[in-house]
Design a protein around this motif. Structure first.
Motif, mmCIF file in Angstrom:
data_model
loop_
_atom_site.group_PDB
_atom_site.id
_atom_site.type_symbol
_atom_site.label_atom_id
_atom_site.label_comp_id
_atom_site.label_asym_id
_atom_site.label_seq_id
_atom_site.Cartn_x
_atom_site.Cartn_y
_atom_site.Cartn_z
ATOM 1 N N ALA A 1 37.475 -48.404 4.482
ATOM 2 C CA ALA A 1 36.335 -47.666 5.031
ATOM 3 C C ALA A 1 36.692 -47.106 6.398
ATOM 4 O O ALA A 1 37.356 -47.755 7.196
ATOM 5 C CB ALA A 1 35.132 -48.591 5.167
ATOM 6 N N GLY A 2 36.274 -45.889 6.639
ATOM 7 C CA GLY A 2 36.420 -45.300 7.958
ATOM 8 C C GLY A 2 37.782 -44.748 8.296
ATOM 9 O O GLY A 2 37.998 -44.320 9.413
ATOM 10 N N THR A 3 38.694 -44.752 7.365
ATOM 11 C CA THR A 3 40.008 -44.205 7.664
ATOM 12 C C THR A 3 40.107 -42.791 7.112
ATOM 13 O O THR A 3 39.474 -42.440 6.135
ATOM 14 C CB THR A 3 41.132 -45.069 7.063
ATOM 15 O OG1 THR A 3 40.956 -45.124 5.659
ATOM 16 C CG2 THR A 3 41.118 -46.471 7.633
ATOM 17 N N PRO B 1 43.556 -43.930 0.579
ATOM 18 C CA PRO B 1 43.971 -43.837 -0.820
ATOM 19 C C PRO B 1 42.750 -43.967 -1.735
ATOM 20 O O PRO B 1 41.782 -44.638 -1.404
ATOM 21 C CB PRO B 1 44.902 -45.038 -1.002
ATOM 22 C CG PRO B 1 45.278 -45.476 0.362
ATOM 23 C CD PRO B 1 44.179 -45.051 1.273
ATOM 24 N N ILE B 2 42.811 -43.321 -2.878
ATOM 25 C CA ILE B 2 41.726 -43.356 -3.855
ATOM 26 C C ILE B 2 42.049 -44.415 -4.891
ATOM 27 O O ILE B 2 43.184 -44.530 -5.340
ATOM 28 C CB ILE B 2 41.580 -41.981 -4.551
ATOM 29 C CG1 ILE B 2 41.298 -40.878 -3.531
ATOM 30 C CG2 ILE B 2 40.509 -42.017 -5.625
ATOM 31 C CD1 ILE B 2 39.980 -41.000 -2.827
ATOM 32 N N PHE C 1 37.107 -50.981 -9.829
ATOM 33 C CA PHE C 1 37.950 -49.943 -9.229
ATOM 34 C C PHE C 1 39.296 -50.590 -8.922
ATOM 35 O O PHE C 1 39.516 -51.111 -7.836
ATOM 36 C CB PHE C 1 37.316 -49.402 -7.943
ATOM 37 C CG PHE C 1 36.081 -48.591 -8.176
ATOM 38 C CD1 PHE C 1 36.172 -47.240 -8.464
ATOM 39 C CD2 PHE C 1 34.835 -49.167 -8.112
ATOM 40 C CE1 PHE C 1 35.045 -46.469 -8.680
ATOM 41 C CE2 PHE C 1 33.707 -48.414 -8.319
ATOM 42 C CZ PHE C 1 33.801 -47.065 -8.608
ATOM 43 N N ASN C 2 40.199 -50.570 -9.904
ATOM 44 C CA ASN C 2 41.426 -51.343 -9.743
ATOM 45 C C ASN C 2 42.699 -50.557 -10.036
ATOM 46 O O ASN C 2 43.757 -51.149 -10.135
ATOM 47 C CB ASN C 2 41.371 -52.590 -10.623
ATOM 48 C CG ASN C 2 41.158 -52.251 -12.086
ATOM 49 O OD1 ASN C 2 41.080 -51.088 -12.452
ATOM 50 N ND2 ASN C 2 41.066 -53.265 -12.916
ATOM 51 N N LEU C 3 42.608 -49.249 -10.186
ATOM 52 C CA LEU C 3 43.801 -48.450 -10.477
ATOM 53 C C LEU C 3 44.090 -47.482 -9.330
ATOM 54 O O LEU C 3 43.179 -46.830 -8.821
ATOM 55 C CB LEU C 3 43.593 -47.629 -11.758
ATOM 56 C CG LEU C 3 43.359 -48.393 -13.056
ATOM 57 C CD1 LEU C 3 42.988 -47.426 -14.164
ATOM 58 C CD2 LEU C 3 44.592 -49.184 -13.428
ATOM 59 N N HIS D 1 33.570 -42.877 -10.857
ATOM 60 C CA HIS D 1 34.925 -42.859 -11.405
ATOM 61 C C HIS D 1 35.992 -43.208 -10.370
ATOM 62 O O HIS D 1 37.071 -43.650 -10.737
ATOM 63 C CB HIS D 1 35.233 -41.480 -11.991
ATOM 64 C CG HIS D 1 34.250 -41.076 -13.034
ATOM 65 N ND1 HIS D 1 33.247 -40.174 -12.775
ATOM 66 C CD2 HIS D 1 34.089 -41.473 -14.311
ATOM 67 C CE1 HIS D 1 32.515 -40.022 -13.869
ATOM 68 N NE2 HIS D 1 33.001 -40.808 -14.813
ATOM 69 N N PHE D 2 35.698 -42.993 -9.106
ATOM 70 C CA PHE D 2 36.675 -43.275 -8.051
ATOM 71 C C PHE D 2 35.967 -43.565 -6.747
ATOM 72 O O PHE D 2 34.775 -43.269 -6.587
ATOM 73 C CB PHE D 2 37.643 -42.099 -7.866
ATOM 74 C CG PHE D 2 36.988 -40.841 -7.373
ATOM 75 C CD1 PHE D 2 36.903 -40.569 -6.015
ATOM 76 C CD2 PHE D 2 36.452 -39.923 -8.257
ATOM 77 C CE1 PHE D 2 36.301 -39.407 -5.551
ATOM 78 C CE2 PHE D 2 35.844 -38.769 -7.813
ATOM 79 C CZ PHE D 2 35.771 -38.514 -6.457
ATOM 80 N N ARG D 3 36.690 -44.174 -5.824
ATOM 81 C CA ARG D 3 36.193 -44.379 -4.458
ATOM 82 C C ARG D 3 37.392 -44.507 -3.536
ATOM 83 O O ARG D 3 38.512 -44.734 -3.983
ATOM 84 C CB ARG D 3 35.290 -45.601 -4.357
ATOM 85 C CG ARG D 3 35.993 -46.925 -4.491
ATOM 86 C CD ARG D 3 35.011 -48.075 -4.283
ATOM 87 N NE ARG D 3 35.668 -49.353 -4.334
ATOM 88 C CZ ARG D 3 36.230 -49.956 -3.289
ATOM 89 N NH1 ARG D 3 36.235 -49.394 -2.101
ATOM 90 N NH2 ARG D 3 36.804 -51.135 -3.418
#
Length: 90
Positions: free
Chosen positions: A63-65, A69-70, A25-27, A57-59
């Motif tokens: 965490a917790g905010t 941003p995706i 997950f680098n983009l 596909h995304f995350r």
């Protein structure tokens, strides 16, 4: 006795696989849109329509905010869009 036992080996292997998946997950949204030559709006629509799925596909970054941003997995997006194109062109 060595502190590296057979059980620790499997735990280390699992940790390595998990970290490797997180590294894919680098983009950012804008970078993913640019790579696939689509707009950020289209990327969000594909997400909303269920074509692109969370955790695959995304995350969210962090965490917790609220409204984090995706970040996106380019390889997984490419596979999903290729599969979608094949179904559409049949």
């Amino acid at each position: 006795m060595d502190c590296f036992s057979f059980g620790n080996f499997w735990l280390l292997l699992l940790l390595r696989a998990t970290l490797w998946k997180l590294m894919t997950f680098n983009l950012t949204t804008l970078e993913a849109a640019e790579v696939f030559r689509i707009s950020a709006t289209t990327l969000r629509r594909l997400r909303k329509d269920g074509v692109l799925k969370p955790g695959i596909h995304f995350r969210a970054m962090g965490a917790g905010t609220v409204r984090s941003p995706i970040i996106w997995d380019g390889e997984a997006i490419d596979a999903a869009l290729t599969n979608r194109s094949r179904r559409t062109l049949k």
